[in-house]
Scaffold this motif. Sequence first.
Motif, PDB file in Angstrom:
ATOM      1  N   HIS A 171      41.634  73.010   4.730  1.00  0.00           N
ATOM      2  CA  HIS A 171      42.585  73.509   3.740  1.00  0.00           C
ATOM      3  C   HIS A 171      42.102  74.860   3.208  1.00  0.00           C
ATOM      4  O   HIS A 171      40.889  75.063   3.036  1.00  0.00           O
ATOM      5  CB  HIS A 171      42.691  72.492   2.598  1.00  0.00           C
ATOM      6  CG  HIS A 171      43.827  72.740   1.660  1.00  0.00           C
ATOM      7  ND1 HIS A 171      43.799  73.743   0.710  1.00  0.00           N
ATOM      8  CD2 HIS A 171      45.031  72.129   1.517  1.00  0.00           C
ATOM      9  CE1 HIS A 171      44.933  73.737   0.027  1.00  0.00           C
ATOM     10  NE2 HIS A 171      45.695  72.780   0.494  1.00  0.00           N
ATOM     11  N   THR A 185      34.801  68.611  -1.312  1.00  0.00           N
ATOM     12  CA  THR A 185      36.050  67.866  -1.454  1.00  0.00           C
ATOM     13  C   THR A 185      36.977  68.609  -2.411  1.00  0.00           C
ATOM     14  O   THR A 185      36.568  69.003  -3.505  1.00  0.00           O
ATOM     15  CB  THR A 185      35.795  66.451  -1.987  1.00  0.00           C
ATOM     16  OG1 THR A 185      34.874  65.780  -1.137  1.00  0.00           O
ATOM     17  CG2 THR A 185      37.087  65.653  -2.060  1.00  0.00           C
ATOM     18  N   ARG A 186      38.193  68.793  -1.989  1.00  0.00           N
ATOM     19  CA  ARG A 186      39.209  69.425  -2.835  1.00  0.00           C
ATOM     20  C   ARG A 186      39.656  68.414  -3.891  1.00  0.00           C
ATOM     21  O   ARG A 186      40.017  67.287  -3.579  1.00  0.00           O
ATOM     22  CB  ARG A 186      40.392  69.846  -1.977  1.00  0.00           C
ATOM     23  CG  ARG A 186      41.514  70.544  -2.695  1.00  0.00           C
ATOM     24  CD  ARG A 186      42.566  70.998  -1.681  1.00  0.00           C
ATOM     25  NE  ARG A 186      43.652  71.708  -2.313  1.00  0.00           N
ATOM     26  CZ  ARG A 186      44.901  71.259  -2.370  1.00  0.00           C
ATOM     27  NH1 ARG A 186      45.212  70.091  -1.828  1.00  0.00           N
ATOM     28  NH2 ARG A 186      45.843  71.974  -2.958  1.00  0.00           N
ATOM     29  N   THR A 236      42.999  63.898   4.685  1.00  0.00           N
ATOM     30  CA  THR A 236      44.080  64.796   4.294  1.00  0.00           C
ATOM     31  C   THR A 236      45.022  64.083   3.337  1.00  0.00           C
ATOM     32  O   THR A 236      45.173  62.856   3.401  1.00  0.00           O
ATOM     33  CB  THR A 236      44.898  65.297   5.510  1.00  0.00           C
ATOM     34  OG1 THR A 236      45.674  64.210   6.026  1.00  0.00           O
ATOM     35  CG2 THR A 236      43.992  65.842   6.606  1.00  0.00           C
ATOM     36  N   ARG A 292      41.049  68.167   3.492  1.00  0.00           N
ATOM     37  CA  ARG A 292      40.649  68.416   2.112  1.00  0.00           C
ATOM     38  C   ARG A 292      39.201  68.053   1.834  1.00  0.00           C
ATOM     39  O   ARG A 292      38.719  68.174   0.704  1.00  0.00           O
ATOM     40  CB  ARG A 292      41.554  67.647   1.159  1.00  0.00           C
ATOM     41  CG  ARG A 292      41.468  66.129   1.324  1.00  0.00           C
ATOM     42  CD  ARG A 292      42.384  65.437   0.346  1.00  0.00           C
ATOM     43  NE  ARG A 292      42.414  63.999   0.536  1.00  0.00           N
ATOM     44  CZ  ARG A 292      43.168  63.169  -0.177  1.00  0.00           C
ATOM     45  NH1 ARG A 292      43.946  63.650  -1.110  1.00  0.00           N
ATOM     46  NH2 ARG A 292      43.139  61.881   0.052  1.00  0.00           N
ATOM     47  N   ARG A 293      38.522  67.561   2.854  1.00  0.00           N
ATOM     48  CA  ARG A 293      37.120  67.223   2.699  1.00  0.00           C
ATOM     49  C   ARG A 293      36.398  67.543   4.001  1.00  0.00           C
ATOM     50  O   ARG A 293      36.899  67.255   5.083  1.00  0.00           O
ATOM     51  CB  ARG A 293      36.959  65.742   2.361  1.00  0.00           C
ATOM     52  CG  ARG A 293      35.503  65.322   2.209  1.00  0.00           C
ATOM     53  CD  ARG A 293      35.387  63.887   1.763  1.00  0.00           C
ATOM     54  NE  ARG A 293      33.994  63.527   1.562  1.00  0.00           N
ATOM     55  CZ  ARG A 293      33.597  62.496   0.855  1.00  0.00           C
ATOM     56  NH1 ARG A 293      34.484  61.724   0.266  1.00  0.00           N
ATOM     57  NH2 ARG A 293      32.322  62.229   0.725  1.00  0.00           N
ATOM     58  N   SER A 353      44.873  71.312   6.733  1.00  0.00           N
ATOM     59  CA  SER A 353      45.149  70.295   5.716  1.00  0.00           C
ATOM     60  C   SER A 353      43.931  69.456   5.359  1.00  0.00           C
ATOM     61  O   SER A 353      44.004  68.641   4.438  1.00  0.00           O
ATOM     62  CB  SER A 353      46.273  69.368   6.203  1.00  0.00           C
ATOM     63  OG  SER A 353      45.884  68.666   7.375  1.00  0.00           O
ATOM     64  N   GLN A 386      41.219  62.896  -8.678  1.00  0.00           N
ATOM     65  CA  GLN A 386      42.120  62.658  -7.556  1.00  0.00           C
ATOM     66  C   GLN A 386      43.285  61.815  -8.072  1.00  0.00           C
ATOM     67  O   GLN A 386      43.091  60.932  -8.914  1.00  0.00           O
ATOM     68  CB  GLN A 386      41.418  61.920  -6.418  1.00  0.00           C
ATOM     69  CG  GLN A 386      40.228  62.642  -5.839  1.00  0.00           C
ATOM     70  CD  GLN A 386      40.601  63.870  -5.041  1.00  0.00           C
ATOM     71  OE1 GLN A 386      41.752  64.033  -4.610  1.00  0.00           O
ATOM     72  NE2 GLN A 386      39.648  64.762  -4.822  1.00  0.00           N
ATOM     73  N   ASP A 432      41.909  76.000   0.355  1.00  0.00           N
ATOM     74  CA  ASP A 432      41.071  75.849  -0.840  1.00  0.00           C
ATOM     75  C   ASP A 432      39.615  75.581  -0.477  1.00  0.00           C
ATOM     76  O   ASP A 432      38.704  75.964  -1.215  1.00  0.00           O
ATOM     77  CB  ASP A 432      41.593  74.719  -1.725  1.00  0.00           C
ATOM     78  CG  ASP A 432      42.885  75.075  -2.438  1.00  0.00           C
ATOM     79  OD1 ASP A 432      43.315  76.241  -2.348  1.00  0.00           O
ATOM     80  OD2 ASP A 432      43.480  74.188  -3.085  1.00  0.00           O
TER      81      ASP A 432
END
Length: 407
Positions: A147, A176-177, A245, A112-113, A110, A227, A149
Motif C-alpha cells: 500500500h 502495519t498500516r 489486505t 497493509r502489512r 493493497s 484497526q 502508505d
Amino acid sequence: MKVTIDRLGHLGDGVAQGPNGTIFVPGMLPGEEVEGDLQGDQLADFRILTPSVNRVKPPCSHAKTCGGCLMQHASDAFVADWKLGIVKGALAGQGLEAEFRPILTSPPKSRRRATIAARRTKNGALMGFHARASDMVVNVPNCQLLHPDLIATFPGLEALVKLGGSRSGEVSLTVTRSLAGADVMVVGGKELDSGLLLELARVTESFGFARLTWNGETVALRTAPMQRFGKALVSPPPGAFLQATAEGEQALLRSVALAIGPARKIVDLFAGVGTFALPLAERAEVHAVEGDAPMMAALEKGANNAQGLKRVTVETRDLFRRPLEPDEFKGVEAVVIDPPRAGAEAQMATLARSGVPVIASVSCNPISFARDAKTLIAGGYHLDWVQVVDQFRWSAHVELVARFSRS
C-alpha cells in the motif's frame, strides 16, 4: 539441455521431466520450452525458446531481482486458475471434492502489512525484500504490492535502521498500516540505552508513527494504532495477526457471513483480535476463544467500547491442548474457525462430534484444511462450497473459506 515445462510446483517453480528425474526451473510456465545447463535438479543459465500464451510483462520494475513476488510473469487468469487448482488438489489428496465459488483477488498496492529486511551500511541503510533464495536485500521503492502508505514509511524506517541497526547483522521491520499511522515493530536492533530511547522517540514523532516496538518492548506510543472491525475499534498488541489486505479481510468476512447465514449464537475459534467476532456481533451473540491473552484483552476492550453490538464474551484458551468439547457447543448455531497454518486437528475432531448445524472454516493452508475437512465429513458434515481468497497477490499463498453443514 532442452526441456518442456509440464506443470508448476507448489512454490511456483516450473517442473519438467529430464532423463534422470524431475527438473526445476524458476519463473517458468506450463508448456514453455526452455534450454539451459543442468546443475543437479535445477536448470541454470536458461533461456525460453517457446513462451507460454499466459506469460506477461511483470508490472513491477523490481521483479527480476526481488524475491517478494513469484508469479508476476503470469497472467491474472492463469494465477487464479493455478491457485484454485492448489486447493482442489489438496482436497483430491484426501479423496474430497467441492463446489468452488469464483476466486476473489486483492488489487495491486493493497498490502497493509509487510516485514522489511534492512542492514545499516557505511553511508546509510539498505532496506527492502530478499532476493529469491538469498540473504541479499533488494531495495524496492516502486513495489507494486505494498500500500502507498507503507511505501511512505520507508524514510522513517531508514532512520530507525541508521540509529539502531548493525552492519554485521540484519534488522527486521514489521510495518502495519493503522487508522492512526504506521505501527512499527523492530527485531534485531541494538540493545536499548537512554540515548537510543530518546532518538527512537524522536523518530517516531518526526515521521508520525503510531507506535514503535523495539526487540519486544514498546518504546514509543504517539497514539494507539487502531484497526476497525465493523463498528468496533481495536488496538492490537504488537505483532498481533492481521489479514494482509483490507480487501482480503472483507472478502473473507463476507464469505463467513454467507456461510453461517442467520445464526444468532456463534462461537469464534482462534478469534485473534476480532476480525470475524466483532462484525458478526452486530447481529449475533458471539463467544470468542483464542490462546493469546493480550489479543483477547484487545478484542474485549474493543467490544466494550463499541455501540450496537450483541453480547460478546471472550475466553483465553489453548485450543491445541484443550479444544472445546462437544457439550460446550450446546445451543450454538454456528462456529467460525480460523486456525494457523498447522490447522486445528484436535478441535476439528471435537467439532465433528458436536451438533453444531453450520461451520465456517477459514484456512491459510490447503493441506491442513483438506485434512481437517476429511475429519468433519467423517463426523457427518457436508462440504457445501469453498471460496478461495487471494490476498497474497503474485505469491504461492492461498486462503479460503469453506461452509460445512449437517443434514
